[in-house]
Design a protein around this motif. Structure first.
Motif, PDB file in Angstrom:
ATOM      1  N   PRO A 191      32.175  37.100  32.127  1.00 33.78           N
ATOM      2  CA  PRO A 191      32.774  38.433  31.967  1.00 33.78           C
ATOM      3  C   PRO A 191      34.298  38.340  31.991  1.00 33.78           C
ATOM      4  CG  PRO A 191      31.185  38.384  33.787  1.00 33.78           C
ATOM      5  CD  PRO A 191      31.446  36.967  33.391  1.00 33.78           C
ATOM      6  N   HIS A 192      34.935  39.366  31.477  1.00 30.31           N
ATOM      7  CA  HIS A 192      36.390  39.432  31.516  1.00 30.31           C
ATOM      8  C   HIS A 192      36.896  40.266  32.686  1.00 30.31           C
ATOM      9  CE1 HIS A 192      36.656  37.307  27.769  1.00 30.31           C
ATOM     10  NE2 HIS A 192      35.901  38.202  27.161  1.00 30.31           N
ATOM     11  N   HIS A 193      35.984  40.972  33.341  1.00 32.13           N
ATOM     12  CA  HIS A 193      36.364  41.811  34.474  1.00 32.13           C
ATOM     13  C   HIS A 193      35.461  41.497  35.656  1.00 32.13           C
ATOM     14  CE1 HIS A 193      38.893  44.135  31.764  1.00 32.13           C
ATOM     15  NE2 HIS A 193      37.861  44.232  30.940  1.00 32.13           N
ATOM     16  N   GLY A 194      36.097  41.347  36.834  1.00 35.39           N
ATOM     17  CA  GLY A 194      35.342  41.029  38.032  1.00 35.39           C
ATOM     18  C   GLY A 194      36.085  39.997  38.858  1.00 35.39           C
ATOM     19  N   PRO A 195      35.453  39.470  39.898  1.00 36.24           N
ATOM     20  CA  PRO A 195      36.125  38.494  40.763  1.00 36.24           C
ATOM     21  C   PRO A 195      36.312  37.150  40.073  1.00 36.24           C
ATOM     22  CG  PRO A 195      33.843  38.768  41.430  1.00 36.24           C
ATOM     23  CD  PRO A 195      34.099  39.803  40.384  1.00 36.24           C
ATOM     24  N   ALA A 196      37.383  36.444  40.449  1.00 35.90           N
ATOM     25  CA  ALA A 196      37.651  35.113  39.894  1.00 35.90           C
ATOM     26  C   ALA A 196      36.732  34.058  40.487  1.00 35.90           C
ATOM     27  CB  ALA A 196      39.106  34.730  40.148  1.00 35.90           C
ATOM     28  N   ALA A 197      36.149  34.352  41.636  1.00 39.92           N
ATOM     29  CA  ALA A 197      35.182  33.464  42.272  1.00 39.92           C
ATOM     30  C   ALA A 197      34.207  34.331  43.037  1.00 39.92           C
ATOM     31  CB  ALA A 197      35.870  32.475  43.213  1.00 39.92           C
ATOM     32  N   ILE A 198      32.975  33.848  43.186  1.00 40.75           N
ATOM     33  CA  ILE A 198      31.967  34.586  43.935  1.00 40.75           C
ATOM     34  C   ILE A 198      31.717  33.834  45.233  1.00 40.75           C
ATOM     35  CG2 ILE A 198      29.582  35.413  43.984  1.00 40.75           C
ATOM     36  CD1 ILE A 198      29.802  35.812  40.959  1.00 40.75           C
ATOM     37  N   GLN A 199      32.196  34.428  46.311  1.00 39.93           N
ATOM     38  CA  GLN A 199      32.102  33.827  47.633  1.00 39.93           C
ATOM     39  C   GLN A 199      31.555  34.886  48.583  1.00 39.93           C
ATOM     40  OE1 GLN A 199      35.764  30.658  47.518  1.00 39.93           O
ATOM     41  NE2 GLN A 199      36.349  32.791  47.644  1.00 39.93           N
ATOM     42  N   GLY A 200      30.240  34.956  48.667  1.00 38.77           N
ATOM     43  CA  GLY A 200      29.606  35.910  49.550  1.00 38.77           C
ATOM     44  C   GLY A 200      29.139  37.167  48.845  1.00 38.77           C
ATOM     45  N   ALA A 201      28.476  38.043  49.632  1.00 36.46           N
ATOM     46  CA  ALA A 201      27.807  39.217  49.081  1.00 36.46           C
ATOM     47  C   ALA A 201      28.778  40.209  48.449  1.00 36.46           C
ATOM     48  CB  ALA A 201      26.993  39.897  50.171  1.00 36.46           C
ATOM     49  N   ALA A 202      29.969  40.379  49.031  1.00 34.95           N
ATOM     50  CA  ALA A 202      30.918  41.355  48.489  1.00 34.95           C
ATOM     51  C   ALA A 202      31.363  40.970  47.081  1.00 34.95           C
ATOM     52  CB  ALA A 202      32.128  41.487  49.413  1.00 34.95           C
ATOM     53  N   ASP A 203      31.681  39.695  46.877  1.00 31.83           N
ATOM     54  CA  ASP A 203      32.059  39.246  45.534  1.00 31.83           C
ATOM     55  C   ASP A 203      30.895  39.375  44.567  1.00 31.83           C
ATOM     56  OD1 ASP A 203      34.679  38.590  46.184  1.00 31.83           O
ATOM     57  OD2 ASP A 203      34.194  36.519  46.704  1.00 31.83           O
TER      58      ASP A 203
END
Length: 229
Positions: A42-54
């Protein structure tokens, strides 16, 4: 046995394009000659997924991307979510007419076929509860001895100057010394390029979820395309 030609859509749910390129390379290296890999993010969203919030923050962009891509390309045979947290996998399984596999579930299922007991070495401790919940949901909690955090931020895996590999190998050494296991699962898509070298170094199976998911997707029967739930 030659697999039928397949087109696999591999999605990195975060927005870091360099990680998507690495994931795409790992997927193509694992795929058979008749399999086409499309790796996107995706072009929008977090740069990394680290945990439930991301993971929650990544969902809108991920779900929209899958819907748009499948609408535009009906030739896609399966979707692989290239985040070890299996972000959005259960939502997508119920929405898509093609099989959807997360690299976390794929790697852990593959480990359970190889050995009785395994451990997962992931990035940060914030991811551990998510991975433990996924193992329980997939029926593999009793087969995984421990989910271990190596204290490596995901984006450090993209930085050649970081000590990410040293921290990962140190945690793997602890797992092999303490957990009474036969294999280790690498708990991040950004670790995909390390699996073969670490298998040689430690002389045990070290499983990368990207390769595991590609193998499983290639093995699915054509009728799986119409499964839901």
């Amino acid at each position: 046995m030659m697999h039928d030609a397949r087109h696999l859509l591999v999605i990195n749910p975060n927005t870091t394009a360099s990680m998507t390129r690495k994931i795409g390379e790992a997927a193509r290296a694992a795929a058979g000659p008749r399999t086409r890999i499309t790796a996107i993010n995706p072009h929008h969203g977090p740069a990394a997924i680290q945990g439930a919030a991301d993971g929650g923050a990544a969902l809108p962009g991920l779900l929209a991307l899958v819907e748009t891509t499948l609408s535009n390309d009906p030739a896609v045979d399966a979707v692989i979510i290239a985040c070890f947290d299996d972000t959005g996998v259960w939502q997508l399984k119920s929405r898509c007419s093609v099989p959807v596999t997360g690299i976390g579930e794929a790697a852990c299922h593959m480990a359970s076929l190889l050995v009785e007991r395994f451990s997962v070495v992931t990035t940060l401790s914030v991811s551990v509860p998510v991975l433990e919940d996924n193992l329980a949901r997939n029926g593999l909690a009793r087969r995984c001895v421990k989910v271990r955090a190596s204290d490596v931020p995901v984006l450090d895996l993209e930085d050649a100057a970081s000590d990410a590999r040293g921290k990962i190998t140190a945690e793997m050494s602890c797992a092999l010394a303490e957990d009474d296991i036969g294999a280790i699962v690498l708990g991040c898509a950004g670790m995909a390029d390390l699996a073969n070298e670490l298998s040689e170094q430690f002389q045990v199976p070290v499983l990368d979820g990207v390769a595991a998911a590609i193998g499983l997707a290639e093995a699915l029967p054509a009728t799986a395309r119409f499964g839901r739930g």
